[in-house]
Design a protein around this motif. Structure first.
Motif, PDB file in Angstrom:
ATOM      1  N   LEU A 107      -7.715  -7.236   1.768  1.00 55.58           N
ATOM      2  CA  LEU A 107      -6.889  -8.009   2.188  1.00 55.58           C
ATOM      3  C   LEU A 107      -5.712  -8.289   1.446  1.00 55.58           C
ATOM      4  CD1 LEU A 107      -9.582 -10.601   3.596  1.00 55.58           C
ATOM      5  CD2 LEU A 107      -7.979  -9.219   4.985  1.00 55.58           C
ATOM      6  N   PHE A 108      -5.791  -8.239   0.025  1.00 56.86           N
ATOM      7  CA  PHE A 108      -4.685  -8.107  -0.863  1.00 56.86           C
ATOM      8  C   PHE A 108      -3.585  -7.216  -0.581  1.00 56.86           C
ATOM      9  CE2 PHE A 108      -2.823  -7.034  -4.759  1.00 56.86           C
ATOM     10  CZ  PHE A 108      -2.006  -8.261  -5.192  1.00 56.86           C
ATOM     11  N   ALA A 109      -4.118  -6.296  -0.699  1.00 57.68           N
ATOM     12  CA  ALA A 109      -3.306  -4.753  -0.572  1.00 57.68           C
ATOM     13  C   ALA A 109      -2.437  -5.068   0.924  1.00 57.68           C
ATOM     14  CB  ALA A 109      -4.350  -3.513  -0.375  1.00 57.68           C
ATOM     15  N   MET A 110      -3.139  -5.286   1.909  1.00 59.60           N
ATOM     16  CA  MET A 110      -2.485  -5.344   3.358  1.00 59.60           C
ATOM     17  C   MET A 110      -1.321  -6.688   3.232  1.00 59.60           C
ATOM     18  SD  MET A 110      -3.163  -2.908   5.339  1.00 59.60           S
ATOM     19  CE  MET A 110      -2.148  -3.481   6.597  1.00 59.60           C
ATOM     20  N   GLY A 111      -1.850  -7.732   2.510  1.00 66.58           N
ATOM     21  CA  GLY A 111      -0.769  -8.627   2.324  1.00 66.58           C
ATOM     22  C   GLY A 111       0.442  -8.312   1.454  1.00 66.58           C
ATOM     23  N   ALA A 112       0.103  -7.580   0.410  1.00 63.99           N
ATOM     24  CA  ALA A 112       1.423  -7.230  -0.602  1.00 63.99           C
ATOM     25  C   ALA A 112       2.168  -6.191   0.485  1.00 63.99           C
ATOM     26  CB  ALA A 112       0.740  -6.393  -1.509  1.00 63.99           C
ATOM     27  N   PHE A 113       1.515  -5.455   1.494  1.00 67.69           N
ATOM     28  CA  PHE A 113       2.295  -4.401   2.197  1.00 67.69           C
ATOM     29  C   PHE A 113       3.227  -5.231   3.191  1.00 67.69           C
ATOM     30  CE2 PHE A 113       3.037  -1.470   5.568  1.00 67.69           C
ATOM     31  CZ  PHE A 113       3.370  -0.237   4.947  1.00 67.69           C
ATOM     32  N   GLY A 129       1.040  -2.491  -2.486  1.00 67.13           N
ATOM     33  CA  GLY A 129       0.231  -2.750  -1.490  1.00 67.13           C
ATOM     34  C   GLY A 129      -0.319  -1.224  -0.644  1.00 67.13           C
ATOM     35  N   GLY A 130       0.698  -0.339  -0.270  1.00 67.08           N
ATOM     36  CA  GLY A 130       0.373   0.758   0.597  1.00 67.08           C
ATOM     37  C   GLY A 130      -0.554   1.723  -0.517  1.00 67.08           C
ATOM     38  N   GLY A 131      -0.373   1.833  -1.542  1.00 63.36           N
ATOM     39  CA  GLY A 131      -1.368   2.622  -2.487  1.00 63.36           C
ATOM     40  C   GLY A 131      -2.712   2.194  -2.679  1.00 63.36           C
ATOM     41  N   MET A 132      -3.032   0.677  -2.561  1.00 64.83           N
ATOM     42  CA  MET A 132      -4.423   0.432  -2.555  1.00 64.83           C
ATOM     43  C   MET A 132      -5.198   0.421  -1.503  1.00 64.83           C
ATOM     44  SD  MET A 132      -4.068  -2.987  -5.087  1.00 64.83           S
ATOM     45  CE  MET A 132      -2.918  -3.856  -4.432  1.00 64.83           C
ATOM     46  N   VAL A 133      -4.455   0.549  -0.337  1.00 64.41           N
ATOM     47  CA  VAL A 133      -5.015   0.678   1.098  1.00 64.41           C
ATOM     48  C   VAL A 133      -6.173   1.781   1.271  1.00 64.41           C
ATOM     49  CG1 VAL A 133      -4.717   0.975   3.576  1.00 64.41           C
ATOM     50  CG2 VAL A 133      -3.254  -0.626   2.201  1.00 64.41           C
ATOM     51  N   MET A 134      -5.753   2.870   1.204  1.00 67.66           N
ATOM     52  CA  MET A 134      -6.405   4.278   1.282  1.00 67.66           C
ATOM     53  C   MET A 134      -7.607   4.041   0.445  1.00 67.66           C
ATOM     54  SD  MET A 134      -7.216   6.747   2.969  1.00 67.66           S
ATOM     55  CE  MET A 134      -5.682   7.146   4.139  1.00 67.66           C
ATOM     56  N   PRO A 135      -7.655   4.130  -0.796  1.00 62.06           N
ATOM     57  CA  PRO A 135      -8.873   3.904  -1.821  1.00 62.06           C
ATOM     58  C   PRO A 135      -9.710   2.954  -1.434  1.00 62.06           C
ATOM     59  CG  PRO A 135      -6.936   3.347  -3.085  1.00 62.06           C
ATOM     60  CD  PRO A 135      -6.359   3.868  -1.836  1.00 62.06           C
ATOM     61  N   ILE A 136      -9.191   1.762  -1.356  1.00 56.08           N
ATOM     62  CA  ILE A 136     -10.256   0.607  -0.900  1.00 56.08           C
ATOM     63  C   ILE A 136     -10.820   0.925   0.485  1.00 56.08           C
ATOM     64  CG2 ILE A 136     -10.237  -1.909  -0.550  1.00 56.08           C
ATOM     65  CD1 ILE A 136      -8.099  -2.145  -2.270  1.00 56.08           C
ATOM     66  N   THR A 137     -10.159   1.290   1.351  1.00 56.29           N
ATOM     67  CA  THR A 137     -10.494   1.754   2.779  1.00 56.29           C
ATOM     68  C   THR A 137     -11.755   2.733   2.594  1.00 56.29           C
ATOM     69  OG1 THR A 137      -8.347   1.561   3.714  1.00 56.29           O
ATOM     70  CG2 THR A 137     -10.010   2.873   5.039  1.00 56.29           C
ATOM     71  N   LEU A 138     -11.660   3.800   1.860  1.00 57.85           N
ATOM     72  CA  LEU A 138     -12.568   4.790   1.675  1.00 57.85           C
ATOM     73  C   LEU A 138     -13.888   4.081   0.981  1.00 57.85           C
ATOM     74  CD1 LEU A 138     -10.444   7.751   0.411  1.00 57.85           C
ATOM     75  CD2 LEU A 138     -11.658   7.672   2.470  1.00 57.85           C
ATOM     76  N   THR A 139     -13.581   3.026   0.195  1.00 59.78           N
ATOM     77  CA  THR A 139     -14.658   2.455  -0.459  1.00 59.78           C
ATOM     78  C   THR A 139     -15.608   1.687   0.581  1.00 59.78           C
ATOM     79  OG1 THR A 139     -13.468   2.137  -2.618  1.00 59.78           O
ATOM     80  CG2 THR A 139     -15.359   0.676  -2.292  1.00 59.78           C
ATOM     81  N   ILE A 140     -14.828   0.956   1.379  1.00 58.19           N
ATOM     82  CA  ILE A 140     -15.662   0.324   2.561  1.00 58.19           C
ATOM     83  C   ILE A 140     -16.277   0.861   3.322  1.00 58.19           C
ATOM     84  CG2 ILE A 140     -15.230  -1.373   4.353  1.00 58.19           C
ATOM     85  CD1 ILE A 140     -12.967  -2.583   2.886  1.00 58.19           C
ATOM     86  N   VAL A 141     -15.586   2.261   3.887  1.00 56.84           N
ATOM     87  CA  VAL A 141     -16.392   3.240   4.748  1.00 56.84           C
ATOM     88  C   VAL A 141     -17.487   3.951   4.212  1.00 56.84           C
ATOM     89  CG1 VAL A 141     -15.965   5.209   5.838  1.00 56.84           C
ATOM     90  CG2 VAL A 141     -14.248   3.808   6.028  1.00 56.84           C
ATOM     91  N   THR A 142     -17.407   4.265   3.007  1.00 57.59           N
ATOM     92  CA  THR A 142     -18.463   4.659   2.169  1.00 57.59           C
ATOM     93  C   THR A 142     -19.580   3.741   2.127  1.00 57.59           C
ATOM     94  OG1 THR A 142     -17.136   6.283   1.089  1.00 57.59           O
ATOM     95  CG2 THR A 142     -19.281   6.140   0.180  1.00 57.59           C
ATOM     96  N   ALA A 169      13.973  -2.189  -4.754  1.00 56.65           N
ATOM     97  CA  ALA A 169      12.954  -3.009  -5.536  1.00 56.65           C
ATOM     98  C   ALA A 169      11.804  -3.571  -4.397  1.00 56.65           C
ATOM     99  CB  ALA A 169      13.512  -4.425  -5.776  1.00 56.65           C
ATOM    100  N   PHE A 170      12.214  -3.988  -3.217  1.00 56.24           N
ATOM    101  CA  PHE A 170      11.168  -4.124  -2.144  1.00 56.24           C
ATOM    102  C   PHE A 170      10.247  -3.077  -1.520  1.00 56.24           C
ATOM    103  CE2 PHE A 170      14.419  -7.825  -0.874  1.00 56.24           C
ATOM    104  CZ  PHE A 170      14.086  -8.443  -2.095  1.00 56.24           C
ATOM    105  N   ARG A 171      11.117  -1.804  -1.557  1.00 50.46           N
ATOM    106  CA  ARG A 171      10.040  -0.718  -1.391  1.00 50.46           C
ATOM    107  C   ARG A 171       8.820  -0.657  -2.266  1.00 50.46           C
ATOM    108  NH1 ARG A 171       8.748   2.704   2.447  1.00 50.46           N
ATOM    109  NH2 ARG A 171       9.127   4.685   1.491  1.00 50.46           N
ATOM    110  N   ALA A 172       9.350  -0.690  -3.789  1.00 51.61           N
ATOM    111  CA  ALA A 172       8.326  -0.866  -4.841  1.00 51.61           C
ATOM    112  C   ALA A 172       7.036  -1.909  -4.492  1.00 51.61           C
ATOM    113  CB  ALA A 172       8.871  -1.084  -5.973  1.00 51.61           C
ATOM    114  N   VAL A 173       7.737  -3.157  -3.984  1.00 46.04           N
ATOM    115  CA  VAL A 173       6.550  -3.964  -3.691  1.00 46.04           C
ATOM    116  C   VAL A 173       5.623  -3.530  -2.484  1.00 46.04           C
ATOM    117  CG1 VAL A 173       6.096  -6.373  -2.813  1.00 46.04           C
ATOM    118  CG2 VAL A 173       7.755  -5.978  -4.373  1.00 46.04           C
ATOM    119  N   GLN A 174       6.322  -2.723  -1.546  1.00 46.90           N
ATOM    120  CA  GLN A 174       5.598  -2.379  -0.335  1.00 46.90           C
ATOM    121  C   GLN A 174       4.550  -1.200  -0.880  1.00 46.90           C
ATOM    122  OE1 GLN A 174       7.777  -0.138   2.464  1.00 46.90           O
ATOM    123  NE2 GLN A 174       6.904  -1.239   4.238  1.00 46.90           N
ATOM    124  N   GLY A 175       5.186  -0.648  -1.868  1.00 42.26           N
ATOM    125  CA  GLY A 175       4.338   0.652  -2.384  1.00 42.26           C
ATOM    126  C   GLY A 175       3.024   0.179  -3.053  1.00 42.26           C
TER     127      GLY A 175
END
Length: 484
Positions: free
Chosen positions: A93-99, A125-138, A117-123
């Motif tokens: 939820l934090f990752a999606m909120g940051a994105f 959030g985006g960088g955490m989405v995939m690994p956390i998604t894989l954690t939840i799925v696994t 600068a704002f693209r870095a903020v977006q990144g």
């Protein structure tokens, strides 16, 4: 009492969910994967347009992509710790909120420095989405259902980059560039609301300390590699100081992190011992090698249509759709059958399909034969999916509940470094061939030879497939519990 309560909560979180609940969870997670990957392609297609809008040089405008990439990879190593320390759902939820915040700010930016600068903020959030998604799925699916869950989550991820070309072209032709980013806002809001309701709650490990030394080695190492890889595709290739120096620094830092991880009793970021396991190590190697074939094709095909065929941005996006349809066909029509076959043969067949789909482009002219090229892209998409899904199942099938966060972070690092590295190598090959091109025929020849390079590099996953364990994966029996 606190330890007993935490253990009980963790055990409850690890309990299997019903198939219906797993499907809903997968769809919510898919929204996050879809929007983060969709945004990457949309922005890549718009770089020329943004250069004109801000009257900036190519080098300065490129930082719109570079800032996102560097922020993206910098947070992957810490994503596993965040999942353990605050719970995977809260971290997601934090990752999606940051994105979401980053996307809204990008849409409101009125200068290039603000957008970067704002693209870095977006990144972040985006960088955490995939690994956390894989954690939840696994954790949620378990070994017996992980192939179903990863298919549901990753299919939108495969379609996102392709649809991004279509949407990006349509937005630039009919709307303001701001909507390249504002389009993410409603998707993120829906994902956050559904995620709060549907994602399983997991216990936070309050006493779990952050591995500061590992963080100071791994994060700068990954960022240096990512930056150096991005500079490889420049004029001087590997010879450029901006390429080889960051690559060397990154390699040294990662080597130091490896030593640190092997010595630590319980690494809090990435446990490199996981790569010694046959399933996880081979899955990671095949994923890395995919950067030289499937991901390189995703980079090369739009350039082929734009520079050789002279297509518009929107038409190019439409021409790329068959690749996504091929991936969708695998999930809808082939996946259940493939789950009953030795995974070595499924992965090998995917590599062969990718190679077959590359040949028509290597033999293509500057006009005509479009139907054959579209069929070839369908084969590429089918091959990409046939390789990707079994490999992810292979990598994560033997991870325990506690290993999932660090394993997801490790796999994501391999994926996010391997894909751009393969693309950068292919970009260098293409650029070297184009340097001497003075006519349209020369340009066509340069692309043709580059496609032949991809054909040859696609053999790497094919060879690695036969090192996979020969054990067959059978589809688990459907539950008979009426509650499901």
């Amino acid at each position: 009492m606190l330890d007993m309560t935490s253990t009980a909560t963790a055990a409850q979180a690890a309990a299997p969910v019903t198939d219906r609940r797993l499907t809903l969870i997968s769809l919510v997670l898919a929204l996050g994967v879809f929007t983060t990957l969709l945004d990457t392609t949309i922005v890549n297609i718009a770089l020329d347009h943004l250069q004109g809008v801000f009257h900036a040089s190519v080098a300065r405008t490129q930082w719109v992509t570079t800032a996102y990439l560097l922020a993206f990879v910098s947070v992957i190593p810490v994503s596993g710790w965040l999942s353990e320390r605050f719970g995977a759902r809260n971290a997601w939820l934090f990752a999606m909120g940051a994105f979401l915040v980053g996307s809204a700010l990008c849409g409101l930016a009125d200068s290039l420095p603000q957008l970067i600068a704002f693209r870095a903020v977006q990144g972040i959030g985006g960088g955490m989405v995939m690994p956390i998604t894989l954690t939840i799925v696994t954790r949620t699916a378990g070994p017996e259902r992980i192939h179903k869950a990863t298919a549901a989550v990753m299919l939108p991820g495969l379609l996102g980059p392709i649809l991004g070309s279509v949407l990006g072209g349509a937005i630039l032709e009919s709307l303001s560039w701001h909507w390249l980013f504002l389009i993410n806002v409603p998707v993120c809001v829906v994902a956050l609301v559904l995620g709060r309701i549907l994602l399983p709650s997991t216990a936070a490990q309050r006493g779990h300390r952050l591995d500061i030394r590992g963080l100071l080695l791994l994060t700068p190492g990954v960022v240096a590699l990512a930056y150096g890889i991005g500079e490889i595709s420049g004029k001087d290739g590997f010879a450029a100081v901006g390429a080889w120096l960051p690559l060397a620094i990154g390699a040294v830092l990662l080597a130091a992190f490896t030593v640190h991880s092997l010595r630590a009793r319980r690494p809090a970021l990435v446990d490199v011992r996981m790569f010694t396991r046959r399933s996880f190590g081979l899955g990671s190697a095949i994923t890395f090698a995919g950067g030289f074939s499937t991901y390189a094709l995703s980079f090369l095909l739009p350039l082929f249509y734009l520079q050789v065929r002279g297509e518009t941005l929107l038409h190019t996006g439409l021409l790329l759709i068959p690749q996504g349809l091929g991936a969708m066909f695998y999930v809808v029509g082939v996946r259940d059958f493939a789950a009953r076959i030795d995974s070595r043969f499924v992965i090998a067949a995917g590599a062969v399909l990718t190679m077959i789909g590359t040949v028509p482009f290597a033999l293509a002219d500057s006009h005509g034969g479009t139907a054959v090229l579209l069929a070839a892209q369908f084969a590429q998409g089918l091959g990409f999916a046939a390789t990707t899904f079994p490999v992810m199942t292979l990598a994560f099938s033997n991870l325990s509940h506690d290993e999932a966060p660090r394993g997801s972070a490790a796999f994501s690092v391999v994926q996010r470094v391997g894909a751009p590295f393969g693309v950068a190598i292919v970009a260098v090959i293409l650029q070297n061939l184009l340097d001497g091109a003075t006519t349209a025929a020369d340009r066509l020849s340069a692309f043709s030879e580059t496609f032949w390079w991809i054909f040859g590099l696609s053999a790497i996953p094919l060879l690695l497939a036969f090192l996979v364990s020969p054990d067959k994966r059978t589809e688990p029996a459907e539950p008979t519990d009426p509650a499901r």
